[in-house]
Scaffold this motif. Structure first.
Motif, mmCIF file in Angstrom:
data_model
loop_
_atom_site.group_PDB
_atom_site.id
_atom_site.type_symbol
_atom_site.label_atom_id
_atom_site.label_comp_id
_atom_site.label_asym_id
_atom_site.label_seq_id
_atom_site.Cartn_x
_atom_site.Cartn_y
_atom_site.Cartn_z
ATOM 1 N N ARG A 118 0.856 -1.182 0.000
ATOM 2 C CA ARG A 118 0.000 0.000 0.000
ATOM 3 C C ARG A 118 0.896 1.237 0.000
ATOM 4 N NH1 ARG A 118 -5.364 1.130 3.113
ATOM 5 N NH2 ARG A 118 -5.308 3.375 3.489
ATOM 6 N N ILE A 119 0.621 2.193 -0.891
ATOM 7 C CA ILE A 119 1.410 3.421 -0.984
ATOM 8 C C ILE A 119 0.704 4.528 -0.203
ATOM 9 C CG2 ILE A 119 2.355 5.183 -2.528
ATOM 10 C CD1 ILE A 119 2.550 3.055 -4.700
ATOM 11 N N GLU A 120 1.418 5.130 0.731
ATOM 12 C CA GLU A 120 0.855 6.193 1.560
ATOM 13 C C GLU A 120 1.754 7.426 1.486
ATOM 14 O OE1 GLU A 120 0.526 4.591 5.468
ATOM 15 O OE2 GLU A 120 -1.097 3.182 4.948
ATOM 16 N N LEU A 121 1.172 8.597 1.732
ATOM 17 C CA LEU A 121 1.938 9.841 1.822
ATOM 18 C C LEU A 121 1.643 10.441 3.191
ATOM 19 C CD1 LEU A 121 3.840 11.682 0.197
ATOM 20 C CD2 LEU A 121 1.829 13.011 -0.482
ATOM 21 N N PRO A 122 2.542 10.243 4.153
ATOM 22 C CA PRO A 122 2.281 10.690 5.523
ATOM 23 C C PRO A 122 2.067 12.201 5.592
ATOM 24 C CG PRO A 122 4.161 9.192 5.441
ATOM 25 C CD PRO A 122 3.838 9.549 4.026
ATOM 26 N N PRO A 123 1.227 12.680 6.506
ATOM 27 C CA PRO A 123 1.019 14.123 6.667
ATOM 28 C C PRO A 123 2.319 14.842 6.976
ATOM 29 C CG PRO A 123 -0.653 12.876 7.860
ATOM 30 C CD PRO A 123 0.378 11.886 7.398
ATOM 31 N N GLY A 124 2.499 15.987 6.347
ATOM 32 C CA GLY A 124 3.681 16.800 6.601
ATOM 33 C C GLY A 124 4.945 16.316 5.931
#
Length: 315
Positions: free
Chosen positions: A131-137
C-alpha cells in the motif's frame, strides 16, 4: 476534439509528460513478477500503475504526476531530496528561488494526493501486496506491506494459475476499450455537452480565474475549490490553466471560468448548483461565473460542472 491534453498553470504550474500517461513497468518487470513474488520494488511499481489508472487519480493529471515523481524518486534512493522546494521545482515548474512560505502550491497538491490515496483505499484493496501512503507533513511516500489473500491449491489436472501480469494485462486493455467506447459514444445532445459546447464556443483552452489573496497569491482553500475543474481537460480535450483573477487578461482563445467568494455578478443567476450560483457571462465577461459564500460550495459546484454523472439538467 483530438487535441493532446496539456495542463499549464500560472502561479501553480504543472509540468506533465506527453499525454500525462502513467509510466510503463521497468524492462523485465513482468519476468520479475513471474520469477519472484517478493520483489518489493516491482510490487511498488505495479501498485503505482494501479493507482495512476484508478478513478481516484484518473481525473487529476497533476496529482498523478506528483505521486509518480515522489514514488520514483524514493525507489531510486533519492528520498532525502524530496523537500517542498525540490518538489515545487520538479513537479510544479516553480523557479529555484520561489518563496515556499507565500506559495502553497506544493502543500495543496500533496494534500490532494493524500485525499485521493485515502479515497482509493477506502474502496479498493492494494493489488500488489503493498500500500502506498503519503504521511502528513512529508513528501516521501511510505510503502506498507499488506497481506494478500491465500491462493487455493488447485488439483493436479488443472492448468497452472495465470501469472499476475497475465491477469492484469487483459483487464487493463478491456478497461481502456471501455473508456474509449464511453468517450466515443457520448452524444452531443446530453446536458453536459450542450452546456460546454455553448460555453467553449469554438475556444480551444480553458482559464480558471480564482480569487487572489494577500500578495496576489491563490489561497489553498480556493486552489482546492478549483481542482475538480481539472477533469475538464480529459472531458473536453482542452488544456486547463488556473490563474489568479485580475493579474492578467486571458487571451480570446480561452473559455474563462470565474470562481469567486468576493464578487457576485449583478445579473440574475441562471441556476443554483450545490449551494453556488452559476452565471453565464455576456460580452467581455467570463463565459461562466461561480459564486458562493464558502469554498466548500464552490468545490461542490465545480465537481458537478466537471462531471457528467453529477451534471444537472439545464432548463
Amino acid at each position: 476534439m483530438a487535441r493532446r491534453v496539456k495542463l499549464t498553470i500560472s502561479r501553480m504550474q504543472a509540468i506533465l509528460p506527453a499525454g500525462a500517461k502513467p509510466p510503463g513497468l521497468r524492462a523485465g518487470v513482468q519476468q520479475a513478477i513471474a520469477a519472484d513474488g517478493h520483489d518489493s520494488v516491482t510490487a511498488v511499481e505495479l501498485e503505482l500503475l494501479n493507482l495512476l489508472d484508478s478513478p481516484a487519480f484518473r481525473g487529476s493529471p497533476r496529482s498523478r504526476v506528483f505521486l509518480q515523481f515522489v514514488v520514483e524518486e524514493t525507489l531510486a534512493g533519492r528520498q532525502d531530496s524530496l523537500k517542498e522546494r525540490t518538489v515545487g521545482i520538479a513537479v510544479l515548474g516553480k523557479r529555484a528561488d520561489y518563496d515556499t512560505g507565500a506559495d502553497s502550491g506544493v502543500r495543496v497538491r500533496a494534500n490532494d494526493v493524500r485525499k485521493r490515496l485515502a479515497s482509493h483505499y477506502e474502496t479498493t484493496a492494494a493489488r500488489a501486496g503493498v500500500r502506498i501512503e503519503l504521511p502528513p507533513g512529508a513528501y516521501t511516500p511510505r510503502f506498507v506491506p499488506v497481506a494478500m489473500p491465500p491462493v487455493a491449491q488447485g488439483r493436479r489436472d488443472q492448468p497452472p494459475p495465470m501469472l499476475l501480469w497475465q491477469l492484469a494485462a487483459p483487464t487493463l486493455f478491456a478497461a481502456f476499450l471501455v473508456l474509449m467506447a464511453i468517450r466515443g459514444g457520448v452524444e452531443s445532445s446530453d446536458a453536459f455537452s450542450r452546456f460546454w459546447n455553448h460555453a467553449m464556443a469554438g475556444r480551444t483552452e480553458i482559464a480558471i480565474e480564482v480569487d487572489a489573496g494577500a500578495g496576489e497569491s491563490i489561497s489553498p482553500a480556493m486552489a482546492d475549490a478549483a481542482m475538480p475543474l481539472e477533469g475538464l481537460a480529459n472531458a473536453l480535450q482542452a488544456p486547463v490553466h488556473i490563474i489568479a483573477a485580475g493579474l492578467q487578461t486571458p487571451p480570446a482563445k480561452y473559455c474563462v471560468i470565474r470562481l469567486s467568494l468576493k464578487q457576485k455578478p449583478s445579473a440574475r443567476a441562471e441556476f443554483l448548483l450545490n449551494g453556488a450560483s452559476v452565471f453565464r457571462g455576456r460580452g467581455g465577461d467570463p463565459a461562466i461565473w461561480l459564486w458562493a459564500e464558502n469554498t466548500e460550495a464552490l468545490r461542490s459546484a465545480a465537481m458537478s460542472l466537471s462531471s457528467r454523472s453529477g451534471f444537472p439538467e439545464m432548463p
